[in-house]
Every structure is written in C-alpha cells, then in structure tokens.
Design an enzyme around this catalytic site. Structure first.
Site, PDB file in Angstrom:
ATOM      1  N   TYR A 139      -6.949   4.441  -1.386  1.00  0.00           N
ATOM      2  CA  TYR A 139      -6.074   3.363  -2.272  1.00  0.00           C
ATOM      3  C   TYR A 139      -5.216   4.030  -3.362  1.00  0.00           C
ATOM      4  O   TYR A 139      -5.638   4.742  -4.094  1.00  0.00           O
ATOM      5  CB  TYR A 139      -6.882   2.105  -3.081  1.00  0.00           C
ATOM      6  CG  TYR A 139      -5.921   1.381  -3.621  1.00  0.00           C
ATOM      7  CD1 TYR A 139      -5.470   0.342  -3.064  1.00  0.00           C
ATOM      8  CD2 TYR A 139      -5.535   1.450  -4.970  1.00  0.00           C
ATOM      9  CE1 TYR A 139      -4.588  -0.771  -3.663  1.00  0.00           C
ATOM     10  CE2 TYR A 139      -4.638   0.697  -5.842  1.00  0.00           C
ATOM     11  CZ  TYR A 139      -4.425  -0.573  -4.898  1.00  0.00           C
ATOM     12  OH  TYR A 139      -3.416  -1.185  -5.788  1.00  0.00           O
ATOM     13  N   GLU A 227       2.547   0.297  -3.857  1.00  0.00           N
ATOM     14  CA  GLU A 227       1.214   0.796  -3.583  1.00  0.00           C
ATOM     15  C   GLU A 227       1.205   1.038  -1.946  1.00  0.00           C
ATOM     16  O   GLU A 227       1.993   0.737  -1.171  1.00  0.00           O
ATOM     17  CB  GLU A 227       0.634  -0.949  -3.468  1.00  0.00           C
ATOM     18  CG  GLU A 227      -0.954  -0.840  -3.223  1.00  0.00           C
ATOM     19  CD  GLU A 227      -1.476  -2.213  -2.948  1.00  0.00           C
ATOM     20  OE1 GLU A 227      -2.006  -2.777  -4.075  1.00  0.00           O
ATOM     21  OE2 GLU A 227      -1.138  -2.667  -1.897  1.00  0.00           O
TER      22      GLU A 227
END
Ligand code: GDP
Ligand code: MN
Length: 419
Positions: A139, A227
């Site tokens: 992530y 992101e």
C-alpha cells in the site's frame, strides 16, 4: 474532486510512475481491440469513483440496495473474487475474446462495493490493461496531514487491503514518513521507505523513483490524496502501480484546468452537482430529513448540532453566505426540495451583513415559484428583521416561527416527524 483510475494512471505516468500498459474502453468491441494490442492476456477493470471493486458485485439498478446490505453484513461473501469466480469489477481475461466478453459483463451494469453506498455506481467505461504477475503487494499513499501541515507518505506491506482495515488490526504495519514541504521529496525518504518495506537493490531504486514521481504528481496537482493500492513487485521484478486513486483539492481546481476537465459529474452526488450548477456554494448532502438553510459555516454547524440535540438528523449542510439576492434563497430551496428524504426545512438566519428581508423575500418567492410541500421553520434575527417580518405577514406565508435556535430545532424535528 476524484478522478477515475485510468485518468490517475495517465497522470502518474507523466511523472515517471510506472503503470501497466493499457487504455480505456466504452464498448466490448473497443475492449477487444485494446486486448488484441496487448497480446490477449489482460485485466478488465470497471471505472467508477470508488474502491473495493475487485470484491464488489455487478447488478442491475433495482438490486443495488440488497447487494450492498449483503456485502456489508456478510464480508465473507465478497472475499478475493478477482482470482476466483468472475463476479466483481476487476476480471482477468486470457484472450481478446474473453476480454470482450468480460467488458460486456461489466459495462452498463451497477457495480456495488463496500465503498459505493447502496446506490452502487453505473459503469460507463472499463480499463483494459496488460496482466501483471504479482509477487508482492504494498500500500502506498501521499495525503495532506492537516495536523502537521505537511504531506505524509503512508505505506504498508499489507497491500490490496483497505488502509483503514490495516490501521484497525495492525497499526504498527503502517509506515508514516512526513515530508518537509519546504525541501520537498528527497531520495533518503525513498531509501528509508524501501528499507521499511523490505525492498533492496534495483527494486529499492525503482521504489524511490516511483515515490518521487508520485510526490511531484500530488504536490503539483494540489492533490489531497494520491493512493496506489496495490503497488506491486512483479515476478519479473518490476515495481508498478496496479491501482490508482487521486483526489484534487476542489479549492485549487481553478488553477488546474486540465484536471478540472477530468471531472465526471455522473459520479458525484446529484444534489451537490445541482447545487454547484445553481451557484449554491457550500452545500453538502447528508443522510437526515431536515433541510437546512443557514448563513455562516459556524452557524450552520451549530444548527446541525441543535437538530441532533433535538433528536433529529440534518439532510444537508448549507452555508448560504451573505445573501443579497432572493434568487439565491430560491435556488437553495430548489436543491433541498429535490431531496426526497427532506420532510421539513429549517431556515436559520443571523442577519449581520446578510439581510433578513432578502431571506424572507426568497422564501416567499420559493413558495410562488416552486410551491413548498414540506413545513418550513424560520428563525430570523438581526439586520432588517422588521422589514422581513412585514414581508412574511403581507404574503400570508404559512411558516412556523421560532425565537431561539433550540426552539427552531425542536419545531423542525417535530414538523419532520409529523410529516
Ligand atoms: P479495487 O478492488 O477497486 O481496489 O481494484 P484493484 O485495482 O486494486 O484490483 C483489485 C485486486 O485485483 C488487486 O488488489 C490485485 O490483487 C488484483 N489485480 C488487479 N490487477 C491484477 C493483475 O494484473 N494481476 C493480478 N494477478 N492481480 C491483479
Ligand atoms: Mn485497489
């Protein structure tokens, strides 16, 4: 303002962030043509402004609410579909024919995921991309940390999962690296990050370059979120962005026309789009049934608190500002009246620069132009109150009056409950 994955990836690529090859398709035929170019083995991905697509479900419009409840209540039923049964919004295809078929299965349906809300999202486009052989998933995100007044890089080895889930069960697994906005991104940050994620050698260098690019993309675009989840290392050792989310600060859009052009109003709340089109700034849709028209953000917050305190729920936040034109009031009421959940309207005006008579005239005009089908509670104080009172009584408008904010909230809650 959010953008689609394919748009975010195109932007990332301009800043040197490695992304899989691919392009966007509006029809199954286009998806097939793109897959042929890419050699057949592709991923077909629904393009909507929400994540959780891989674990989502495609349904017709009438089935979205029931499906959303199922996904929320039975998380087991939405696990890891991308590599198994073909039901979600992210699908692997081995040939161009299969890609065409998968695009046909996805396009024109509603995709429901735990992030879409009960209405789901209608799918107009799919992104067709080369498949990646995933070795490791991470992530990675850059957000603006308001408390530190600085960009913050967040990363974790728990890729592919929502960061909120990781934060809840394993907060230690999240690496947080603030960036000094004055000096900007520096290579030591990327080296630290690589070490914390367990990447070495060429992959550490690749990560460093990628994070540097992502940082520039975020800062130069005034993004509040950039992101990549998952960021992957492939079996061949490439480091690339498999997914992309990008949110631009609305207040900075005026200086990014190229980004503003990416806006997809179909993905946004219908009432907020209407408010924006009508020039009703500072309208935010909420879940309750009492529509609010208030001047001043602070007073709007206090009004929402008072409604809650009185046992009700506001249907919106609305700071109408310093009104000098009754048409603005009419437009605000127009937006609120378009919300089927609204059962009462509370107008709370503290006239300073704003004039009570203009607000009163606006409500009178709204009754004439739109017809008010729900009870209206008005609490008015301040500048030109007497003139406002006179207008209301001359018009014989059937509104509920209140002296204090607490009383207004109670009357609005009672009116909404009786309706
Ligand atoms: P999201 O569910 O909306 O977050 O969509 P993603 O783009 O993150 O896709 C969901 C999951 O699909 C990812 O977490 C990956 O595990 C998987 N996935 C996506 N593309 C590929 C691919 O090219 N190869 C493999 N093996 N998995 C992929
Ligand atoms: Mn993802």
């Amino acid at each position: 303002m959010k953008v689609h994955e394919y748009q975010a990836k195109a932007l990332f690529a301009q800043f040197g962030v490695e992304v899989p090859g691919g392009s966007v398709a509006a029809t199954p035929g286009e998806a097939r043509a793109i897959a042929e170019e890419l050699g057949g083995k592709v991923v077909v991905k629904a393009q909507i402004h929400a994540g959780g697509r891989g674990k989502g479900r495609l349904v017709s419009e009438g089935e979205t609410v029931a499906m959303f409840e199922r996904l929320i209540n039975d998380p087991e039923s939405n696990e890891g579909q991308v590599r198994g049964e073909r039901v979600g919004g992210v699908r692997l295809a081995s040939t161009a024919e299969e890609a065409e078929q998968e695009a046909a299965n996805i396009l024109g349906k509603h995709l429901v995921s735990i992030q879409t809300g009960p209405e789901g999202k209608f799918v107009k486009h799919v992104l067709v991309e080369e498949q990646s052989a995933v070795d490791r998933e991470f992530y990675l995100a850059i957000i603006v940390d308001g408390a530190q007044a600085a960009p913050l890089i967040m990363a974790s080895t728990e890729g592919g999962q929502e960061i909120e889930v990781v934060a809840a069960h394993d907060p230690e697994a999240i690496v947080r690296l603030p960036v000094n906005p004055a000096s900007g991104y520096e290579p030591y940050i990327g080296r630290t990050l690589a070490a914390r994620l367990g990447l070495v050698g060429e992959q550490a260098s690749a990560l460093n370059k990628l994070v540097g690019g992502l940082y520039r993309a975020a800062v130069e675009s005034d993004a509040s979120l950039a992101e990549i989840n998952p960021l992957v290392v492939t079996e061949e050792g490439r480091v690339l962005a498999l997914d992309a989310k990008f949110t631009v600060d609305d207040n900075a859009l005026f200086r990014h026309q190229d980004l503003a052009d990416l806006r997809d109003k179909d993905e946004e709340d219908r009432l907020e789009v209407l408010a924006d089109d009508l020039g009703v700034a500072n309208f935010i849709k909420l879940d309750g049934n009492i529509g609010c028209i208030v001047n001043g953000a602070g007073l709007a917050m206090a009004t929402m608190d008072s409604i809650k305190f009185a046992g009700g729920e506001p249907a919106n936040f609305l700071d109408i500002g310093t009104v000098n034109d009754p048409a603005r009031v009419v437009n605000a009421i127009r937006v609120i009246s378009e919300d089927p959940s609204v059962k009462a309207i509370l107008v709370n005006i503290f006239g300073g620069m704003a004039r009570v008579d203009i607000i009163a005239q606006g409500v009178i005009n709204a009754e004439k132009e739109l017809g008010l089908d729900v009870p209206v509670v008005m609490r008015l104080v301040g500048t030109n109150l007497a003139e406002g009172e006179q207008l209301l009584s001359e018009a014989g408008l059937d509104v509920i009056r209140a002296e204090s904010l607490g009383e207004a909230a109670e009357k609005a809650v009672a009116a909404a409950g009786a309706a």
